[in-house]
Structure formats: structure tokens, C-alpha cells
Enzyme design. Sequence first.
Site, PDB file in Angstrom:
ATOM      1  N   ARG A 111      30.613 -25.205  -6.567  1.00 49.15           N
ATOM      2  CA  ARG A 111      30.765 -24.528  -7.852  1.00 49.15           C
ATOM      3  C   ARG A 111      31.022 -23.043  -7.630  1.00 49.15           C
ATOM      4  O   ARG A 111      30.822 -22.529  -6.535  1.00 49.15           O
ATOM      5  CB  ARG A 111      29.525 -24.732  -8.732  1.00 49.15           C
ATOM      6  CG  ARG A 111      28.260 -24.135  -8.164  1.00 49.15           C
ATOM      7  CD  ARG A 111      27.101 -24.326  -9.130  1.00 49.15           C
ATOM      8  NE  ARG A 111      25.889 -23.731  -8.597  1.00 49.15           N
ATOM      9  CZ  ARG A 111      24.714 -23.760  -9.206  1.00 49.15           C
ATOM     10  NH1 ARG A 111      24.588 -24.371 -10.374  1.00 49.15           N
ATOM     11  NH2 ARG A 111      23.668 -23.195  -8.664  1.00 49.15           N
ATOM     12  N   GLU A 150      25.086 -17.006 -13.989  1.00 54.80           N
ATOM     13  CA  GLU A 150      24.624 -16.362 -12.749  1.00 54.80           C
ATOM     14  C   GLU A 150      25.787 -15.757 -11.958  1.00 54.80           C
ATOM     15  O   GLU A 150      26.097 -16.190 -10.836  1.00 54.80           O
ATOM     16  CB  GLU A 150      23.852 -17.350 -11.880  1.00 54.80           C
ATOM     17  CG  GLU A 150      22.534 -17.775 -12.470  1.00 54.80           C
ATOM     18  CD  GLU A 150      21.712 -18.644 -11.529  1.00 54.80           C
ATOM     19  OE1 GLU A 150      22.265 -19.214 -10.582  1.00 54.80           O
ATOM     20  OE2 GLU A 150      20.492 -18.746 -11.746  1.00 54.80           O
ATOM     21  N   GLU A 308      16.267 -19.663 -17.346  1.00 54.62           N
ATOM     22  CA  GLU A 308      16.001 -20.852 -16.521  1.00 54.62           C
ATOM     23  C   GLU A 308      14.755 -20.647 -15.686  1.00 54.62           C
ATOM     24  O   GLU A 308      14.575 -19.586 -15.079  1.00 54.62           O
ATOM     25  CB  GLU A 308      17.129 -21.083 -15.505  1.00 54.62           C
ATOM     26  CG  GLU A 308      18.460 -21.464 -16.046  1.00 54.62           C
ATOM     27  CD  GLU A 308      19.486 -21.639 -14.908  1.00 54.62           C
ATOM     28  OE1 GLU A 308      19.081 -21.829 -13.749  1.00 54.62           O
ATOM     29  OE2 GLU A 308      20.677 -21.547 -15.199  1.00 54.62           O
ATOM     30  N   TRP A 316      16.799 -26.728  -3.544  1.00 54.68           N
ATOM     31  CA  TRP A 316      17.674 -25.928  -2.675  1.00 54.68           C
ATOM     32  C   TRP A 316      16.901 -25.088  -1.657  1.00 54.68           C
ATOM     33  O   TRP A 316      17.488 -24.259  -0.983  1.00 54.68           O
ATOM     34  CB  TRP A 316      18.604 -25.050  -3.517  1.00 54.68           C
ATOM     35  CG  TRP A 316      17.961 -24.407  -4.705  1.00 54.68           C
ATOM     36  CD1 TRP A 316      17.993 -24.874  -5.994  1.00 54.68           C
ATOM     37  CD2 TRP A 316      17.190 -23.202  -4.735  1.00 54.68           C
ATOM     38  NE1 TRP A 316      17.278 -24.032  -6.816  1.00 54.68           N
ATOM     39  CE2 TRP A 316      16.777 -22.997  -6.069  1.00 54.68           C
ATOM     40  CE3 TRP A 316      16.797 -22.265  -3.765  1.00 54.68           C
ATOM     41  CZ2 TRP A 316      16.002 -21.911  -6.477  1.00 54.68           C
ATOM     42  CZ3 TRP A 316      16.026 -21.188  -4.159  1.00 54.68           C
ATOM     43  CH2 TRP A 316      15.636 -21.023  -5.502  1.00 54.68           C
ATOM     44  N   LYS A 357      20.107 -33.903  -8.171  1.00 53.60           N
ATOM     45  CA  LYS A 357      19.347 -35.066  -8.661  1.00 53.60           C
ATOM     46  C   LYS A 357      17.881 -35.030  -8.236  1.00 53.60           C
ATOM     47  O   LYS A 357      17.055 -35.719  -8.809  1.00 53.60           O
ATOM     48  CB  LYS A 357      20.005 -36.379  -8.252  1.00 53.60           C
ATOM     49  CG  LYS A 357      20.277 -36.541  -6.769  1.00 53.60           C
ATOM     50  CD  LYS A 357      21.102 -37.802  -6.546  1.00 53.60           C
ATOM     51  CE  LYS A 357      21.568 -37.915  -5.102  1.00 53.60           C
ATOM     52  NZ  LYS A 357      22.526 -36.845  -4.719  1.00 53.60           N
ATOM     53  N   PHE A 358      17.560 -34.198  -7.237  1.00 54.53           N
ATOM     54  CA  PHE A 358      16.144 -34.063  -6.852  1.00 54.53           C
ATOM     55  C   PHE A 358      15.504 -32.817  -7.462  1.00 54.53           C
ATOM     56  O   PHE A 358      14.353 -32.499  -7.165  1.00 54.53           O
ATOM     57  CB  PHE A 358      16.003 -34.046  -5.325  1.00 54.53           C
ATOM     58  CG  PHE A 358      16.378 -35.366  -4.707  1.00 54.53           C
ATOM     59  CD1 PHE A 358      15.534 -36.467  -4.856  1.00 54.53           C
ATOM     60  CD2 PHE A 358      17.580 -35.531  -4.040  1.00 54.53           C
ATOM     61  CE1 PHE A 358      15.876 -37.695  -4.317  1.00 54.53           C
ATOM     62  CE2 PHE A 358      17.927 -36.755  -3.508  1.00 54.53           C
ATOM     63  CZ  PHE A 358      17.084 -37.852  -3.649  1.00 54.53           C
TER      64      PHE A 358
HETATM   65  C1  GAL Z   1      20.568 -21.902 -11.042  1.00 53.83           C
HETATM   66  C2  GAL Z   1      21.750 -22.422 -11.831  1.00 53.83           C
HETATM   67  C3  GAL Z   1      21.505 -23.796 -12.425  1.00 53.83           C
HETATM   68  C4  GAL Z   1      20.830 -24.699 -11.436  1.00 53.83           C
HETATM   69  C5  GAL Z   1      19.551 -24.047 -10.972  1.00 53.83           C
HETATM   70  C6  GAL Z   1      18.786 -24.892 -10.000  1.00 53.83           C
HETATM   71  O1  GAL Z   1      21.039 -21.107  -9.988  1.00 53.83           O
HETATM   72  O2  GAL Z   1      22.104 -21.535 -12.852  1.00 53.83           O
HETATM   73  O3  GAL Z   1      22.743 -24.334 -12.824  1.00 53.83           O
HETATM   74  O4  GAL Z   1      21.679 -24.927 -10.359  1.00 53.83           O
HETATM   75  O5  GAL Z   1      19.844 -22.830 -10.341  1.00 53.83           O
HETATM   76  O6  GAL Z   1      17.609 -24.278  -9.577  1.00 53.83           O
END
Ligand code: GAL
Length: 669
Positions: A111, A150, A308, A316, A357-358
Site C-alpha cells: 500500500r 497516515e 486509530e 506488525w 487478518k491477525f
Molecule cells: C495504521 C493504518 C491502518 C492499519 C493499522 C494497523 O498504520 O492506518 O490502516 O494498517 O495501522 O495497526
Amino acid sequence: MRSWPSTAVALGADYNPEQWPEDVWAQDVARMQEAGLSFATVGVFSWSLLEPAPGVYTFDWLDRVLDLLHDGGIAVDLATATASPPPWFSHAHPETLPVDHDGRTRWPGSRQSWCPSSPVFTAAATRLTEQMARRYHDHPALALWHVSNEYGCHNAPCYCDTCAAGFRAWLGKTYGDTDALNDAWGTAFWSQRYTDLAQVQPPRRSTADSNPTQVLDYRRYTSDALLAQLQAEVSVLRVHSPGVGVTTNFMTMDSFRHLDYTRWTSSVDVVSTDHYVIGALADPQAELSFAADLTRGLAGGTPWLLMEHSSSAVNWQPVNRAKTPGQLLRHSLTHVARGADTLGFFQWRQSRAGSEKFHSALLPHAGTRSKIWHDVLELGRATRALGEVLGSRVEAEVALLWDYEAGWALQAPSHPSAEVTYGEVAHDLHAALRRAGVTVDIVGPHASLEGYRVVLVPTLYLTDTETLGALATAADAGAQVLLTYFTGVVDASDHLRADPVTGDGWSPEVATLTGTRTLEHAPLLTDEQITLDGLLAGAATRWTEWVDVSESTEVLARTVDGPTAGAAALTRRSTGSGAAWYLATRPAAAGFDALLARICADAAVRPVAVASPGVELVRRRSDRGSWVFAVNHTDASVQVAVSGRELLTDTVVDGLTVGAGAVAVVREG
Ligand code: GAL
């Protein structure tokens, strides 16, 4: 300006209905109502579905989503959908793909694969933004525009030829001619003199370290290029959707420093940010609190929006810690304590496919018979009980200066120690005050310091005369001003502020203000520890220096051993009705605690309330009253000396007990 209903701290989430068959959508809305959601962020990664071929738009599915949400009483934070271009776009315009430091193309397939400087990308993004605005500007669900997503998370800096051309144009505007550029970049060094801007490159990988001012300017350029992308979309929204607020989600987490958000805030109506807890940090919640205070500073002290965070684990980090019971409430309400009036999540329903998905969601794979859903409902009840705090402001008497540019310059290579990183001492100071129950405003380098009793200036390596003058004025006017090592060393061009020809030492203004003249830096090796005496008695790491202390300056701690044995480690000089302090090393946590206890005592700054250790305290206040937030991070109950009505349990308290891992919010009086 439109918004969502504001009788409660609003809850919301990224909603990606395109990942699900349409018959799931109605169930989603019903569950959102059950969880008490007020808003959903829709369309962030929908470009490829909304414009499946150039200029061909398929909005019908999004129409149905917005109608459904509206019928369910859920307002929409509508994305311009430009965060990630579709494969057809990258295929047709390979010149828009970002390029890394080594000249390698960052291919599509994940992305945000677009170059920050690309006019081709801007044209495509603003075209879609216009279509979105024309179609939805009067949709009753629309409450806020969410521009892109972001910025710079994955695509900055980019070193492609388009960026190179953009950089040269930016340099032309900034410096006019190559003479001024040569002066600013100090190109007399290493035979770097330019005779034409066409010869200038981005700081692509070179044989040795690139020119540090070139690197610094490239950071500035990149931040400005992405800001221009934001502004291009915002201008379209202003024309085609007047009266609807715009935001873009910043990233004020410690790990993200690519953009100088202090220069971005005037382009949005609402400051919003994303925050994810980093499990590997020594104290992840302290970082959360820091990021929240930084966001409040960017919002000028007004309430802000957490766009968020996560209901539990992310996907991640090398190891993704799930939130333990109670942690979701503690994390969420810490953001509210520190000024958020809205809490958003990534994402509503956990994905079945793809990279995330996790990653946890509000509605997990385990459905409603799950710990996460239980925690989400608990959070919903709490946020509904907190409606009366909306609009109030966080009370703080301490300011901490935060400057993205100083960070960029400090992180450049070829410094005395690569281990002196921007933010380290800032976090040390913030964490010590958080332990002491004292709230800090994190403000930009040019913010007004009026009214602050304590001003903290951690490793402000790059700064200007104006900021140093404001610090001297604040100290004269009565503030306790603390400067830490490696502050005030260079100017905006990353040139030494001192005139070495006169032998002024490292930072003349800092020397005048603090009475402490740095003669030589003596950084410590990675695991090296030294001992301090006096007020800082205990261990120290990272840095020491040889300093020359003026007669009117007190020495409150010295190094006992190590390379600078006997040198001053902490000094204090009275000036006007305040004082200027200088910290020449990095004490252990206990040293920071002692230092800040003394500074706060001198400044008559008291904690929010007297409390047992381990409870995080913040006060919000408005003309309607004051509220104390108490977040208990320990596994035992704690006492806090406040009285009033506790809002989460709706009980009157006279002296508060907060259970193990619990949160309380008391309206005082
Ligand atoms: C942010 C992003 C989201 C999602 C999230 C996962 O960086 O805006 O789309 O990927 O992290 O933690």
C-alpha cells in the site's frame, strides 16, 4: 461544522465493508449500535473499487454503505480514498512509484506505493477527491472528511527523479541561488561547491555520509511535499464540500518522525492521530501518554481525535502482545485523560484475508462471545459515562519543547554519539513527571511559554535565537528552565551556533543562560555507566561533558568517575525571578525523579493529587468543573486524595480507591 453526536466520548472505527459480502453489512451496523459506536471511517483503502478503471466510478456500493450507516445512526468520517492507488494506476504510471535510498523501486503490491512529489499522483488523487466530494457532500451521514491516510507512513522519503526535480525547485525557492545554497550547506567542506542547481541530488546513498544540511533540507522538502498533497485534496474539498471539516490521521507515536506536524495543523480542521502500543518498549504506557500529550500540543491544547488504536494485538511487530484484561480501558481512557474527546479504532471487523487478518478489531474472529467484545462493551459504557468532560482542557504547568527539525538534525550521522537520539531524554523527563503525577504540555519550539512554571528543553540540538531568547525570558519571568546536554548546538542550517574563531565553546547562548560553558563532549560507550553524586546520586549513562561553570552558578551534582570524573553534571543559575538549569548527563530514573522533584518544588508545581505510586493522574478542567482521571497500572488497589462523584461507578467518593488495573474519573467538588 458537522460532527457526530457529542453526549459521550465518541467511539468509532475504520469500517471496511468491501472486505465482506453485503449481507454482513446490516449485521455490522446492528453490532455497532450495540457497541455504542457514533462514527465509522469508511473508504480509506477503497480506491481500486471506487475507480476500477481510469475515470470509471462505481459508487453504488458506497452509497448503500453510507445509507445503511445513516439509517443506523452512525455518522461517517469519509475517506477521500486516495491512500493507496489501484494497480491499474501504478501499471500505467510507473514513474509514480517511490524509490529508496539505494535507488531501488518500491513496487506496488502492498500500500501507499506513490511518490510524495508526483504531480501525476496529485492529479489522480484530486480527481477522485472531487468525485467523492461532489457525490457525498450533502449525504446526511457525512460528518468529517478523512484525507488520505497516515501520510508518509511507507513512502517517505522517496529518492526518485521526480523528487530530485522537486527538491531542486524547493531549494531554488528557499535559497535563490547556488551561492546561498553553498553557504547554507557548508560546501567548502569536501569539495562540494555547486555551480548550478541542476547538479544537486537528493541525499541518495553515497560513498560516505551525505552532507548533513542536504539531508536536513531533504527532510524538510519531503514533509512539505506531502503537506502539498494534503493541501491539494483539502482545496478540492473546500470547493465541493464546504462546511464539512477535514482531518488527516497524524502519527504521533514515538517511532514516526518523518513529518513536521507543527507545520501541518493549520491545514486541517480537526487534529487526529493514530497510536499503537509498542510491546518491546521498556514502558509502553509511558510512550502512549507522551504521544497523547504531543498530540494535544499539536491541537493547541484543544480536544483532539484519536483516529486509530487497537482493541488488542497488532500484527506488525516482531511479537504482537495481546491486551490483558483491563488494558483496553486503561489505554483508551489515558487518551481521554490527556485530551482526546473521540476514540477510534482500526478496525471494526477483523479481516479474513490480507496482511491484517491477525490484527485485532472491535469485532474479532471469536465474535461476541469473546474477551475483546466484552472489553469493547465495557469501554462503550465508560465513554457514555464521560460525556460531561467533553470540551474540557487538560491542566498543566510544565511545558516540554518538542521540535521535529531538531530531531531530524540530531539523528544525522557523524555526531559525537549515534546513541544520543532525539526523544530519549524527552521521554525520560516526561516519564519522571508522569510517575510524580505532574502533567506536561508538549509544545512546539515557538509556542508561547507564558504561564508555565517549568520549561523542559531536552536535547534541542538545533534551535534559533528566538527560541533561546524565549527561554531566557521565561526564566527571568520566574520559570524553572531546564536545558539538557546537546542543546542549542546548531542553527537552522546545522552550523555551529558558536563562533569557533572566538573560542566561545559549543553554545554561547546556552552558556550565558545556564552559566555553564561546554568545553568538550565525552559520550559514554553503549554499556558504560558512571556514578553521580549530589542531587543525582546514582548511575548515569550515554553522555558526559567537560564544562566550565561560572561563579554565580551552583553545582548540584558531579560525575564521580568515568571520563569526566569531577565535572559538573547538574547546575543551577538564578536569573530574574526564576532559574536556568543544565543537565550534562543522562541519570538513571531515580536521578530524573530527584531532579524533577527539586525543580517542581522550586516552581511550586504540585502533583494532580497525592496518591500511591503507580497510578497515572491527569486533571481536565472547564468552566463547568474539573475532573481527575486516575489510571491504576498496578496489580494492587491504590489510594488517591480526591473527592467528588466518580463517573464510571456513579458513586460519591471522599478519598478515592482505584482497584487493581482499574480506571476512575472523579468530578471534583
Ligand atoms: C495504521 C493504518 C491502518 C492499519 C493499522 C494497523 O498504520 O492506518 O490502516 O494498517 O495501522 O495497526
